[in-house]
Design an enzyme around this catalytic site. Structure first.
Site, PDB file in Angstrom:
ATOM      1  N   LYS A  97      -1.700  -9.515   5.075  1.00  0.00           N
ATOM      2  CA  LYS A  97      -0.963  -9.367   3.814  1.00  0.00           C
ATOM      3  C   LYS A  97      -1.450  -8.178   2.988  1.00  0.00           C
ATOM      4  O   LYS A  97      -1.317  -8.161   1.775  1.00  0.00           O
ATOM      5  CB  LYS A  97      -1.025 -10.649   2.978  1.00  0.00           C
ATOM      6  CG  LYS A  97      -0.557 -11.903   3.688  1.00  0.00           C
ATOM      7  CD  LYS A  97       0.783 -11.708   4.394  1.00  0.00           C
ATOM      8  CE  LYS A  97       1.917 -11.394   3.430  1.00  0.00           C
ATOM      9  NZ  LYS A  97       3.201 -11.118   4.156  1.00  0.00           N
ATOM     10  N   GLY A 139      -0.375  -5.024   3.945  1.00  0.00           N
ATOM     11  CA  GLY A 139       0.639  -3.992   4.124  1.00  0.00           C
ATOM     12  C   GLY A 139       0.593  -3.366   5.504  1.00  0.00           C
ATOM     13  O   GLY A 139       1.021  -2.227   5.688  1.00  0.00           O
ATOM     14  N   THR A 140       0.088  -4.105   6.495  1.00  0.00           N
ATOM     15  CA  THR A 140      -0.056  -3.546   7.845  1.00  0.00           C
ATOM     16  C   THR A 140       1.288  -3.193   8.474  1.00  0.00           C
ATOM     17  O   THR A 140       1.409  -2.168   9.151  1.00  0.00           O
ATOM     18  CB  THR A 140      -0.814  -4.524   8.765  1.00  0.00           C
ATOM     19  OG1 THR A 140      -0.119  -5.783   8.795  1.00  0.00           O
ATOM     20  CG2 THR A 140      -2.241  -4.742   8.270  1.00  0.00           C
ATOM     21  N   TYR A 175       9.884   0.802  -1.461  1.00  0.00           N
ATOM     22  CA  TYR A 175      10.314   1.984  -0.721  1.00  0.00           C
ATOM     23  C   TYR A 175      10.807   1.612   0.675  1.00  0.00           C
ATOM     24  O   TYR A 175      10.243   0.746   1.346  1.00  0.00           O
ATOM     25  CB  TYR A 175       9.166   2.990  -0.607  1.00  0.00           C
ATOM     26  CG  TYR A 175       9.024   3.871  -1.816  1.00  0.00           C
ATOM     27  CD1 TYR A 175       9.696   5.096  -1.897  1.00  0.00           C
ATOM     28  CD2 TYR A 175       8.229   3.480  -2.886  1.00  0.00           C
ATOM     29  CE1 TYR A 175       9.572   5.905  -3.024  1.00  0.00           C
ATOM     30  CE2 TYR A 175       8.102   4.282  -4.011  1.00  0.00           C
ATOM     31  CZ  TYR A 175       8.778   5.490  -4.072  1.00  0.00           C
ATOM     32  OH  TYR A 175       8.655   6.285  -5.179  1.00  0.00           O
ATOM     33  N   GLY A 204       7.733  -8.346   0.537  1.00  0.00           N
ATOM     34  CA  GLY A 204       7.999  -8.151  -0.881  1.00  0.00           C
ATOM     35  C   GLY A 204       8.479  -9.388  -1.601  1.00  0.00           C
ATOM     36  O   GLY A 204       9.103  -9.288  -2.662  1.00  0.00           O
ATOM     37  N   ARG A 231      -5.592  -4.305  -0.306  1.00  0.00           N
ATOM     38  CA  ARG A 231      -4.973  -4.342  -1.624  1.00  0.00           C
ATOM     39  C   ARG A 231      -5.816  -5.223  -2.530  1.00  0.00           C
ATOM     40  O   ARG A 231      -6.785  -5.842  -2.077  1.00  0.00           O
ATOM     41  CB  ARG A 231      -3.532  -4.865  -1.531  1.00  0.00           C
ATOM     42  CG  ARG A 231      -3.425  -6.265  -0.958  1.00  0.00           C
ATOM     43  CD  ARG A 231      -2.005  -6.672  -0.682  1.00  0.00           C
ATOM     44  NE  ARG A 231      -1.172  -6.668  -1.866  1.00  0.00           N
ATOM     45  CZ  ARG A 231      -0.024  -7.319  -1.961  1.00  0.00           C
ATOM     46  NH1 ARG A 231       0.431  -8.017  -0.926  1.00  0.00           N
ATOM     47  NH2 ARG A 231       0.686  -7.287  -3.074  1.00  0.00           N
TER      48      ARG A 231
END
Length: 315
Positions: free
Chosen positions: A72, A74-75, A263, A279, A155
């Site tokens: 969690k 962002g891999t 994005y 997201g 993160r």
């Protein structure tokens, strides 16, 4: 006799695919070493590997780069963005070779077979977020390739905990299974439940210490997951430099999707976004509980910053 001596000489000079691991104090043989020995019996020479060569000249090969985590962090976004580069060949699925015993016992040939077909000039990449927090993985990766270049995306630890819970929550909802509220995981006997697995996964300095036993810091590039979400291009530029890739990805490859709130990618006129599971909104958490969670991570974060010689904009 001469044949015997020749065989002995060939055995001595026989090249090994796996380098020796660093010296560590141990009085007993670990399970990892035992499994590694069995793995080497299966694939002890480079020539033992079947490269599965395609008619177009591409073949399957061991990865030169692994995205090791964090879960969690962002891999998936990192892998998709990195795949914009023509010199990257990425495995689509999480392989779990080094952390799942059933997979690891299959040997390196099995691992190669999970890789995408790539050309000689391309870098093969696989990502399995669970690698970062698995104690046995760093040694196993080192035993395969001590020159491996590793990508780690992190993160804010508190946000990562909430994302961790959110993923499991939705997985249960899709199966129409009930799942406890996040407060039931975060609070135990009126105090913060530090035994909650999602919290342990966010203690980055503990896991990083394990990786640094085997790999120097300059072999591990840390991607700022929070910045990757807000402004991906500068972070991807850093990854290109770390992997010594020619600068092929540019700002025009990214566009902000107002509907999704993050994005998306533009590749050769084709636009694509991450899966809808990415997201998702986090559950509402009482402000006091969230503050307690952030306070808990203050010291561990400080230790991590000192360990890597870098700071991040975390609470």
């Amino acid at each position: 006799m001469a044949a015997f001596l020749l065989g002995a000489v060939l055995l001595i000079v026989q090249p090994q695919i796996v380098p020796s691991r660093p010296a560590i104090n141990s009085n007993a043989e670990t399970t990892s070493q035992s499994v590694q020995r069995e793995l080497l019996k299966k694939t002890s020479q480079k020539n033992d590997f079947k490269e599965n060569i395609h008619s177009n000249g591409s073949c399957q090969q061991l990865p030169q780069t692994i995205i090791i985590g964090v879960r969690k962090g962002g891999t998936r976004a990192l892998l998709e963005m990195l795949s914009l580069h023509p010199d990257i060949a990425a495995a689509e699925s999480e392989v779990h070779f080094f952390d799942w015993e059933d997979h690891y016992r299959n040997g390196l040939q099995w691992y190669i077979n999970q890789m995408p077909f790539s050309y000689p000039h391309q870098i093969t990449v696989e990502k399995t977020p669970a690698y970062f927090t698995s104690p046995k993985v760093p040694e196993r990766v080192y035993n395969m390739n001590q020159s491996m270049r590793l990508l780690l995306i992190l993160r804010d630890p508190s946000e990562r905990v909430l994302s961790d819970y959110t993923q499991v929550f939705y997985n249960h909802m899709q199966k129409h299974k009930p799942y406890p509220s996040i407060e039931q995981f975060l609070i135990k006997n009126g105090e913060l439940n530090v035994d909650y697995k999602a919290i342990n996964r966010s203690l980055y300095y503990i896991h990083m210490q394990n990786w640094l036993k085997y790999f120097p810091l300059d072999h591990i590039h840390i991607v700022d997951g929070d910045k990757l979400i807000k402004d991906p291009f500068p972070e991807i530029e850093k990854v290109e430099r770390f992997l010594k890739l020619s600068p092929q990805i540019n700002a025009s490859n990214f566009y902000f999707n107002k509907t999704k709130g993050f994005y998306c990618l533009r590749d050769g006129g084709r636009e694509r976004c991450l899966h809808e599971s990415k997201g998702r909104a986090h559950p509402h958490v009482d402000a006091r509980l969230l503050e307690k969670l952030q306070e808990y991570f203050h010291e561990p974060n400080k230790k991590f910053f000192e360990l890597v010689g870098r700071t991040f904009d975390w609470h």
